[in-house]
Scaffold this active site. Structure first.
Site, PDB file in Angstrom:
ATOM      1  N   SER A 128       0.830  -1.208   0.000  1.00  0.00           N
ATOM      2  CA  SER A 128       0.000   0.000   0.000  1.00  0.00           C
ATOM      3  C   SER A 128       0.860   1.251   0.000  1.00  0.00           C
ATOM      4  CB  SER A 128      -0.917   0.043   1.222  1.00  0.00           C
ATOM      5  OG  SER A 128      -1.639   1.262   1.215  1.00  0.00           O
ATOM      6  N   LYS A 183      -4.210  -6.815   3.798  1.00  0.00           N
ATOM      7  CA  LYS A 183      -4.218  -5.715   2.829  1.00  0.00           C
ATOM      8  C   LYS A 183      -5.653  -5.415   2.372  1.00  0.00           C
ATOM      9  CE  LYS A 183      -2.830  -2.616  -0.182  1.00  0.00           C
ATOM     10  NZ  LYS A 183      -3.607  -2.548  -1.362  1.00  0.00           N
ATOM     11  N   HIS A 186      -7.271  -3.507   5.071  1.00  0.00           N
ATOM     12  CA  HIS A 186      -6.707  -2.148   4.994  1.00  0.00           C
ATOM     13  C   HIS A 186      -7.489  -1.337   3.966  1.00  0.00           C
ATOM     14  CE1 HIS A 186      -4.259   0.573   2.535  1.00  0.00           C
ATOM     15  NE2 HIS A 186      -3.554   0.871   3.612  1.00  0.00           N
ATOM     16  N   ASN A 187      -7.703  -1.928   2.789  1.00  0.00           N
ATOM     17  CA  ASN A 187      -8.438  -1.212   1.736  1.00  0.00           C
ATOM     18  C   ASN A 187      -9.887  -0.983   2.143  1.00  0.00           C
ATOM     19  OD1 ASN A 187      -6.042  -1.629   0.372  1.00  0.00           O
ATOM     20  ND2 ASN A 187      -7.044  -2.032  -1.568  1.00  0.00           N
ATOM     21  N   GLU A 190      -9.950   1.886   4.242  1.00  0.00           N
ATOM     22  CA  GLU A 190      -9.720   3.045   3.351  1.00  0.00           C
ATOM     23  C   GLU A 190     -11.045   3.490   2.712  1.00  0.00           C
ATOM     24  OE1 GLU A 190      -6.414   2.382   0.513  1.00  0.00           O
ATOM     25  OE2 GLU A 190      -7.792   3.100  -1.010  1.00  0.00           O
TER      26      GLU A 190
HETATM   27  P1  NBP Z   1      -2.186  -2.494 -13.266  1.00  0.00           P
HETATM   28  O1  NBP Z   1      -3.075  -3.101 -12.266  1.00  0.00           O
HETATM   29  O2  NBP Z   1      -2.714  -1.443 -14.160  1.00  0.00           O
HETATM   30  O3  NBP Z   1      -1.599  -3.688 -14.190  1.00  0.00           O
HETATM   31  C1  NBP Z   1      -0.767  -3.401 -15.277  1.00  0.00           C
HETATM   32  C2  NBP Z   1       0.354  -4.415 -15.385  1.00  0.00           C
HETATM   33  O4  NBP Z   1      -0.184  -5.756 -15.483  1.00  0.00           O
HETATM   34  C3  NBP Z   1       1.150  -4.189 -16.669  1.00  0.00           C
HETATM   35  O5  NBP Z   1       2.502  -4.449 -16.409  1.00  0.00           O
HETATM   36  C4  NBP Z   1       0.533  -5.211 -17.615  1.00  0.00           C
HETATM   37  O6  NBP Z   1       1.371  -5.590 -18.665  1.00  0.00           O
HETATM   38  C5  NBP Z   1       0.356  -6.364 -16.648  1.00  0.00           C
HETATM   39  N1  NBP Z   1      -0.520  -7.427 -17.146  1.00  0.00           N
HETATM   40  C6  NBP Z   1      -1.846  -7.428 -17.345  1.00  0.00           C
HETATM   41 BR1  NBP Z   1      -2.948  -5.995 -17.128  1.00  0.00          BR
HETATM   42  N2  NBP Z   1      -2.314  -8.591 -17.776  1.00  0.00           N
HETATM   43  C7  NBP Z   1      -1.227  -9.381 -17.873  1.00  0.00           C
HETATM   44  C8  NBP Z   1      -1.036 -10.711 -18.278  1.00  0.00           C
HETATM   45  N3  NBP Z   1      -2.072 -11.482 -18.626  1.00  0.00           N
HETATM   46  N4  NBP Z   1       0.208 -11.209 -18.261  1.00  0.00           N
HETATM   47  C9  NBP Z   1       1.235 -10.446 -17.897  1.00  0.00           C
HETATM   48  N5  NBP Z   1       1.129  -9.152 -17.481  1.00  0.00           N
HETATM   49  C10 NBP Z   1      -0.094  -8.640 -17.474  1.00  0.00           C
HETATM   50  O7  NBP Z   1      -0.835  -1.957 -12.591  1.00  0.00           O
HETATM   51  P2  NBP Z   1      -0.599  -1.234 -11.191  1.00  0.00           P
HETATM   52  O8  NBP Z   1      -1.559  -0.122 -10.974  1.00  0.00           O
HETATM   53  O9  NBP Z   1       0.866  -0.953 -11.133  1.00  0.00           O
HETATM   54  O10 NBP Z   1      -0.938  -2.374 -10.125  1.00  0.00           O
HETATM   55  C11 NBP Z   1      -0.274  -3.604 -10.059  1.00  0.00           C
HETATM   56  C12 NBP Z   1      -0.907  -4.417  -8.932  1.00  0.00           C
HETATM   57  O11 NBP Z   1      -0.730  -3.708  -7.702  1.00  0.00           O
HETATM   58  C13 NBP Z   1      -2.411  -4.632  -9.080  1.00  0.00           C
HETATM   59  O12 NBP Z   1      -2.774  -5.857  -8.545  1.00  0.00           O
HETATM   60  C14 NBP Z   1      -3.003  -3.503  -8.245  1.00  0.00           C
HETATM   61  O13 NBP Z   1      -4.299  -3.818  -7.770  1.00  0.00           O
HETATM   62  C15 NBP Z   1      -1.994  -3.428  -7.111  1.00  0.00           C
HETATM   63  N6  NBP Z   1      -1.899  -2.120  -6.442  1.00  0.00           N
HETATM   64  C16 NBP Z   1      -2.032  -0.963  -7.159  1.00  0.00           C
HETATM   65  C17 NBP Z   1      -1.924   0.250  -6.497  1.00  0.00           C
HETATM   66  C18 NBP Z   1      -2.031   1.568  -7.240  1.00  0.00           C
HETATM   67  O14 NBP Z   1      -2.064   2.603  -6.563  1.00  0.00           O
HETATM   68  N7  NBP Z   1      -2.066   1.562  -8.568  1.00  0.00           N
HETATM   69  C19 NBP Z   1      -1.651   0.276  -5.127  1.00  0.00           C
HETATM   70  C20 NBP Z   1      -1.495  -0.929  -4.450  1.00  0.00           C
HETATM   71  C21 NBP Z   1      -1.615  -2.124  -5.114  1.00  0.00           C
HETATM   72  P3  NBP Z   1       1.288  -4.798 -20.075  1.00  0.00           P
HETATM   73  O15 NBP Z   1       2.165  -3.609 -19.915  1.00  0.00           O
HETATM   74  O16 NBP Z   1       1.802  -5.773 -21.058  1.00  0.00           O
HETATM   75  O17 NBP Z   1      -0.148  -4.435 -20.305  1.00  0.00           O
END
Ligand code: NBP
Length: 482
Positions: A128, A183, A186-187, A190
């Site tokens: 987080s 987690k 936590h959400n 939130e």
């Molecule tokens: P996203 O949740 O937007 O996911 C994008 C990533 O997933 C890209 O690298 C994409 O690759 C990859 N991907 C997908 Br979509 N489908 C795929 C597949 N079938 N095989 C391989 N790669 C795949 O990214 P994020 O916002 O950085 O979040 C990542 C994780 O962390 C998620 O589970 C999210 O819930 C969690 N999270 C996010 C936050 C936040 O603030 N954003 C905070 C805490 C936790 P590509 O580039 O080839 O499309």
């Protein structure tokens, strides 16, 4: 150069975690499904850093020190299973896969079992803090195969946020899906906090007729006191933010709140475990209602109830609003810890609740000063069944309750919906009622379905049935609860 850890998934979280690891002295190998993002990253933000870009999973795995540590940071769900499936033939016994996304805890429990059966280790780590936290120090909640902790702990504790004594906001949570469960909750909290703050904003705007600048000032002031928290701090900034035309950004954002599932999962788990997590559920449903914009516009023309400014002393009312918001935060947190306690018992996770409060003190979205009090409450009494019974909580909530009631009364009278703040008060009143109206529910159930009831004047566990109409039989339903 071989890598201490590898990371798959170069979106906002992945990229920033890699930079954080590198900054802390670790060599990181990276891979992404869309290969151009690997090149963009190593030639852009990671240029000149100890980051190894790779263009196939084979190449990626070949760059890792043993035991191999692979962190997956992709969209939760099928993508995680697909990556695991592709990695498995390339990894060896003793290697570790860490899923840092927001995966559903039962998926994590399943994946942990599946990988352990193959001699590998699996960790589901909730992360987080969003983009900024990932780069400068997130809160990390890892659980899964315990043996992995000694291999990944030094990396995770190095990159995690630190609270004042320099203690990292990352500790081992428990077996299976325990890390992702914590987690998820936590959400969920939130969700309640975001909704409660939104309700306070709406009360100030609709009920008190305050301007964005005035409201921003109130939130800034609140952030200096008991409400000190990341969410209050950013709310103050959001309310005063103007675009290039000098218009407040908040005023042209459509009032439909999105959600990605963790709040819903928290409520589903609460229903499954029979724990009232009423503020999170109200917050989830408030987002659902917000999404029904067309219905709301339509209904606003049919139902002409009160919609008028409050007739109150503004200064006094803002104090009351402060107290109702603070009490709502505390009650939501208390409910969330009761939920984690029930989950810990159900799934046999040995969760250290003081450690959870500690992990939430820094780096994460719900970080706030009252988490220090929660940490202390569980340190004092690790078996505390409900934070509301801790002296700090009970006295703070009691002190807030007169103002909290005035806010609920005034909003109800003026037709301003505050579902989270008002359900918090209902929970508090329900909890402190030694006797309640459930005797009538039991009577109704016995009347229409012969479900039986227990009596105040007999031992618990003895069940009785009344022939309420005079022409019912003596056969009754079996007594059990779900
Ligand atoms: P996203 O949740 O937007 O996911 C994008 C990533 O997933 C890209 O690298 C994409 O690759 C990859 N991907 C997908 Br979509 N489908 C795929 C597949 N079938 N095989 C391989 N790669 C795949 O990214 P994020 O916002 O950085 O979040 C990542 C994780 O962390 C998620 O589970 C999210 O819930 C969690 N999270 C996010 C936050 C936040 O603030 N954003 C905070 C805490 C936790 P590509 O580039 O080839 O499309």
């Amino acid at each position: 150069m071989s890598a201490d850890i590898g990371l798959i998934g170069l979106a906002v979280m992945g990229e920033n975690l890699v930079l954080n690891m590198e900054k802390n002295g670790f060599v990181v190998a990276v891979f992404n499904r869309t290969l151009s993002k690997v090149d963009d990253f190593v030639n852009g933000r990671a240029k000149g850093l100890k980051v190894i870009g790779t263009h196939s999973l084979e190449e990626f795995v070949s760059k890792l020190k043993k035991p191999r540590r692979v962190m997956v940071m992709v969209r939760a769900g099928d993508a995680v299973d697909k990556i695991i499936e592709m990695l498995l033939p390339l990894l060896s016994k003793g290697d570790i896969i860490i899923d840092g996304g927001n995966s559903y805890f039962e998926d994590t429990t399943r994946r942990t079992k599946e990988l352990e059966a193959k001699g590998m280790m699996f960790v589901g780590a909730g992360v987080s803090g969003g983009e900024e936290g990932a780069l400068n120090g997130p809160s990390i909640m890892p659980g899964g195969t315990k043996g992995a902790w000694k291999e990944i702990g030094p990396i995770f504790q190095a990159i995690a946020a630190k609270v004042k004594e320099g203690v990292p906001c990352c500790e081992w949570v428990g077996d299976g899906g325990a890390g992702h469960y914590v987690k998820m909750v936590h959400n969920g909290h939130e969700y309640s906090c975001c909704q409660a703050i939104a309700e306070a904003y709406w009360v100030m705007k609709e009920g008190l007729g305050m301007s964005n600048e005035e409201m921003s000032g109130v939130f800034s002031e609140w952030n200096l006191g008991k409400l000190e928290s990341y969410l209050i701090e950013i709310t103050a900034q959001i309310l005063s933010k103007k675009d290039e035309q000098g218009t407040y950004v908040i005023d042209y954002i459509l009032d439909k709140a999105g959600q990605k599932g963790t709040g819903k999962w928290t409520v589903m788990s609460a229903l499954e475990l029979g724990v009232p997590v009423t503020l999170v559920s109200e917050a989830v449903f408030a987002r659902c209602l917000s999404y029904q914009k067309e219905d709301r516009v339509f209904a606003s023309n049919i139902f002409t109830g009160p919609r008028e400014p409050f007739k109150v002393d503004q200064k006094q009312f803002l104090n009351d609003l402060h107290d109702s918001l603070y009490a709502s935060f505390l009650v939501s947190c208390a409910q969330c810890f009761v939920l984690m306690g029930a989950a810990g018992s159900r799934y046999k996770w040995d969760i250290d609740y003081a450690a959870v409060a500690h992990m939430w003190r820094g780096g994460c979205i719900i970080r706030s000063s009252y988490l220090e009090n929660i940490f202390q409450a569980f340190q004092l009494n690790p078996a505390l069944s409900n934070l509301m019974f801790d002296h700090f909580f009970s006295s703070e909530i009691q002190k807030c309750s007169p103002g909290w009631r005035r806010v609920v009364a005034a909003t109800s009278k003026s037709g301003v919906a505050i579902p989270v703040i008002s359900s918090g008060l209902s929970y508090y009143d329900g909890l402190r009622a030694a006797s309640g109206p459930a005797n009538l529910i039991q009577a109704q159930r016995d009347y229409f379905g012969a479900h039986t009831y227990e009596r105040l004047d007999r031992n618990a566990g003895q069940y009785f049935h009344t022939d309420w109409t005079g022409h019912g039989g003596s056969t009754h339903s079996q007594a059990y609860n779900i």
